[in-house]
Scaffold this active site. Structure first.
Site, PDB file in Angstrom:
ATOM      1  CB  ILE A  57      23.365 -11.670   5.211  1.00 37.86           C
ATOM      2  CG1 ILE A  57      23.566 -12.757   5.912  1.00 37.86           C
ATOM      3  CG2 ILE A  57      24.351 -10.521   4.388  1.00 37.86           C
ATOM      4  CD1 ILE A  57      25.298 -13.401   5.517  1.00 37.86           C
ATOM      5  CG  ASP A  73      13.142 -14.955   0.095  1.00 40.13           C
ATOM      6  OD1 ASP A  73      12.878 -15.892   0.358  1.00 40.13           O
ATOM      7  OD2 ASP A  73      14.280 -14.462   0.105  1.00 40.13           O
ATOM      8  CB  SER A  91      31.085 -19.049   3.004  1.00 42.57           C
ATOM      9  OG  SER A  91      31.140 -20.183   4.193  1.00 42.57           O
ATOM     10  CE1 TYR A 126      25.834 -22.609   2.426  1.00 44.70           C
ATOM     11  CE2 TYR A 126      27.609 -23.249   3.326  1.00 44.70           C
ATOM     12  CZ  TYR A 126      26.758 -22.231   3.283  1.00 44.70           C
ATOM     13  OH  TYR A 126      26.824 -21.210   3.284  1.00 44.70           O
ATOM     14  CE  LYS A 138      26.853 -20.942   0.036  1.00 44.01           C
ATOM     15  NZ  LYS A 138      26.037 -19.712  -0.878  1.00 44.01           N
TER      16      LYS A 138
HETATM   17  P1  NAD Z   1      19.279 -16.850   4.743  1.00 45.73           P
HETATM   18  O1  NAD Z   1      18.551 -18.438   4.780  1.00 45.73           O
HETATM   19  O2  NAD Z   1      18.807 -16.243   6.223  1.00 45.73           O
HETATM   20  O3  NAD Z   1      18.596 -16.299   3.164  1.00 45.73           O
HETATM   21  C1  NAD Z   1      17.919 -16.459   2.870  1.00 45.73           C
HETATM   22  C2  NAD Z   1      17.316 -16.276   1.724  1.00 45.73           C
HETATM   23  O4  NAD Z   1      17.180 -16.967   0.441  1.00 45.73           O
HETATM   24  C3  NAD Z   1      16.121 -16.587   2.398  1.00 45.73           C
HETATM   25  O5  NAD Z   1      14.894 -15.626   2.478  1.00 45.73           O
HETATM   26  C4  NAD Z   1      15.149 -18.563   1.865  1.00 45.73           C
HETATM   27  O6  NAD Z   1      14.352 -17.934   1.479  1.00 45.73           O
HETATM   28  C5  NAD Z   1      16.115 -17.579   0.179  1.00 45.73           C
HETATM   29  N1  NAD Z   1      15.859 -18.151  -1.244  1.00 45.73           N
HETATM   30  C6  NAD Z   1      17.054 -20.022  -0.480  1.00 45.73           C
HETATM   31  N2  NAD Z   1      16.835 -20.272  -1.727  1.00 45.73           N
HETATM   32  C7  NAD Z   1      16.082 -19.655  -2.837  1.00 45.73           C
HETATM   33  C8  NAD Z   1      15.381 -20.022  -3.893  1.00 45.73           C
HETATM   34  N3  NAD Z   1      15.233 -21.227  -5.068  1.00 45.73           N
HETATM   35  N4  NAD Z   1      14.331 -19.311  -4.564  1.00 45.73           N
HETATM   36  C9  NAD Z   1      14.444 -18.074  -3.916  1.00 45.73           C
HETATM   37  N5  NAD Z   1      15.083 -17.431  -2.814  1.00 45.73           N
HETATM   38  C10 NAD Z   1      15.465 -18.539  -2.527  1.00 45.73           C
HETATM   39  O7  NAD Z   1      20.385 -16.906   4.948  1.00 45.73           O
HETATM   40  P2  NAD Z   1      21.713 -15.705   4.969  1.00 45.73           P
HETATM   41  O8  NAD Z   1      22.523 -15.813   6.397  1.00 45.73           O
HETATM   42  O9  NAD Z   1      20.750 -14.294   4.627  1.00 45.73           O
HETATM   43  O10 NAD Z   1      22.549 -15.965   3.965  1.00 45.73           O
HETATM   44  C11 NAD Z   1      22.950 -15.837   2.999  1.00 45.73           C
HETATM   45  C12 NAD Z   1      23.955 -15.820   2.360  1.00 45.73           C
HETATM   46  O11 NAD Z   1      25.115 -15.738   2.521  1.00 45.73           O
HETATM   47  C13 NAD Z   1      23.632 -17.602   1.598  1.00 45.73           C
HETATM   48  O12 NAD Z   1      24.475 -17.784   0.413  1.00 45.73           O
HETATM   49  C14 NAD Z   1      24.717 -17.745   3.006  1.00 45.73           C
HETATM   50  O13 NAD Z   1      24.754 -18.962   1.659  1.00 45.73           O
HETATM   51  C15 NAD Z   1      26.071 -17.333   2.557  1.00 45.73           C
HETATM   52  N6  NAD Z   1      26.423 -17.159   3.689  1.00 45.73           N
HETATM   53  C16 NAD Z   1      26.081 -17.193   4.968  1.00 45.73           C
HETATM   54  C17 NAD Z   1      26.885 -16.870   6.066  1.00 45.73           C
HETATM   55  C18 NAD Z   1      26.342 -17.043   7.781  1.00 45.73           C
HETATM   56  O14 NAD Z   1      26.388 -16.911   8.565  1.00 45.73           O
HETATM   57  N7  NAD Z   1      25.034 -16.535   8.264  1.00 45.73           N
HETATM   58  C19 NAD Z   1      27.947 -16.860   6.336  1.00 45.73           C
HETATM   59  C20 NAD Z   1      28.593 -17.063   5.113  1.00 45.73           C
HETATM   60  C21 NAD Z   1      28.201 -17.834   3.905  1.00 45.73           C
END
Ligand code: NAD
Ligand code: UDP
Length: 339
Positions: free
Chosen positions: A12, A30, A125, A150, A154
């Site tokens: 995202i 990241d 979420s 998880y 949130k």
């Molecule tokens: P993703 O895993 O593709 O992206 C998350 C990014 O954060 C990754 O690039 C990862 O390397 C980085 N990251 C994680 N921990 C880190 C740290 N300690 N330091 C630096 N970087 C770190 O996930 P996404 O699907 O893009 O989701 C983004 C956000 O949206 C997350 O918080 C997720 O919980 C939330 N979310 C996602 C969904 C979904 O379905 N994809 C739904 C609801 C909420």
């Protein structure tokens, strides 16, 4: 205006960076724990202005302090960085609490030390609602006991952000409660790139159609829904990215400190079987599937009441489900060089 995007190389985050780069200067932090560095090049090939990347582990206070020192002119933060696999969080709860909560705390500690306005958007979420009492789900729906560590992170992070916003007169914050983001950028240069076997429905479908995975298993067809399969609210990731821009603009206009929550979904529920039909009709590709057991923790149906976001953020989703599914397939084809 400079915006810090944590987790900006993820699914995202990368799509949001493309939209942000039309108007803002973007810095990504990241640590690549769930993303690949190649995304940066792909992202910059479609970004409107060059996005800067800092390899930072947000759990590390010193690295976060360095980030804020180097980019002292940040006035917006979009905090995507988190671990997000529900099943893994049950097996490794401490990892999830440590990563997701400490990352937020370390950022807020830096925010606290500043004496200028900061606009903060947090990735929350719809899992915070658990099994909904009433559909569609409004923001008034009570937050329930989380099914997984998880989901609990949130809830805790939303609470931390709310408490911090009450104390810090410079902080304006929003938690966006996403429903199910799917699809990919229209260029097919970036998209969902799960490391290992996809846990989510759409990347599993595209990878199985691409021949990388076995046939799809539908997790249960005995739910209390018209066709027995679970209902979710699937939203195109570009529409979700746009919601972040609108939320940022909303906060920029705010004179006083605030903390708000918004549902970001289409308002329409779609079952797993309906997804399969829509994918087949929009791409012309057949999906092989079998019916399997229910997956632990899945709720029958969930979809958003998105009226609050439509009204207050002047945001509205533009893409249809078919367009979202077609874009997911185009991304898979492009990434795997399938004709
Ligand atoms: P993703 O895993 O593709 O992206 C998350 C990014 O954060 C990754 O690039 C990862 O390397 C980085 N990251 C994680 N921990 C880190 C740290 N300690 N330091 C630096 N970087 C770190 O996930 P996404 O699907 O893009 O989701 C983004 C956000 O949206 C997350 O918080 C997720 O919980 C939330 N979310 C996602 C969904 C979904 O379905 N994809 C739904 C609801 C909420
Ligand atoms: N699902 C499925 N097979 C899969 C992956 C997911 O049947 O291989 C179902 C899952 O049970 C849920 C829906 O698809 O009903 C959406 O699941 P996903 O993991 O994508 O999102 P969630 O709603 O769980 O966040």
């Amino acid at each position: 205006m400079k915006v810090l995007v944590t987790g900006g190389l993820g699914y995202i985050g990368s799509h949001t960076c493309v939209e942000l780069s039309k108007k803002y200067s973007v810095v990504i932090a990241d640590n690549l724990i769930n993303s690949k560095i190649e995304v940066l090049e792909r992202l910059n090939s479609i970004a409107h202005s060059k996005v800067i990347f800092e390899k930072i582990d947000l759990r590390n206070k010193k690295e976060v302090a360095f980030l804020f020192e180097k980019h002292g002119d940040i006035s917006g933060i979009i905090h995507f960085a988190a671990l997000k696999a529900v099943g893994e969080s049950v097996e490794k709860p401490l990892l999830y609490y440590e990563n997701n909560i400490n990352s937020l705390l370390n950022i807020l500690e830096q925010v606290q030390q500043r004496n200028s306005k900061i606009n903060f958007i947090f990735s929350s979420s719809c899992t915070v609602y658990g099994q909904p009492i009433k559909l569609p789900i409004t923001e008034e729906e009570p937050v329930k006991k989380a099914f997984s560590p998880y989901g609990e992170t949130k809830q805790i992070c939303e609470n931390i952000l709310s408490a911090s916003s009450k104390l810090n007169k410079y902080l304006r914050s929003i938690s966006l409660r996403y429903f199910n983001p799917i699809g990919a950028h229209e260029s097919a240069m970036i998209g969902e790139l799960p490391l290992g076997k996809p846990q989510n429905l759409i990347p599993y479908i595209t990878q199985s159609v691409a021949g990388v995975r076995e046939k799809l298993t539908i997790f249960g067809d005995d739910y209390d829904t018209p066709d027995g399969t679970c209902i979710r609210d699937y939203i195109h990731v570009t529409d979700l990215a746009d919601a972040h821009i609108k939320a940022l603009e909303y906060l920029i206009e705010k004179e006083f400190s605030t903390n708000e929550v918004f549902n970001i979904g289409t308002g329409k529920g779609t079952s797993v079987l309906e997804i399969i039909n829509a994918f087949e009709s929009s791409t012309g590709k057949k999906i092989s599937y079998k019916i399997g057991k229910r997956r632990k923790g899945d709720v029958d149906a969930t979809y958003a009441d998105n009226k609050k976001a439509l009204k207050s953020l002047s945001w509205s989703p533009k893409y249809s489900l078919e367009q979202a599914l077609e874009s997911a397939w185009n991304w898979e084809k492009n990434y795997r060089k399938i004709k």
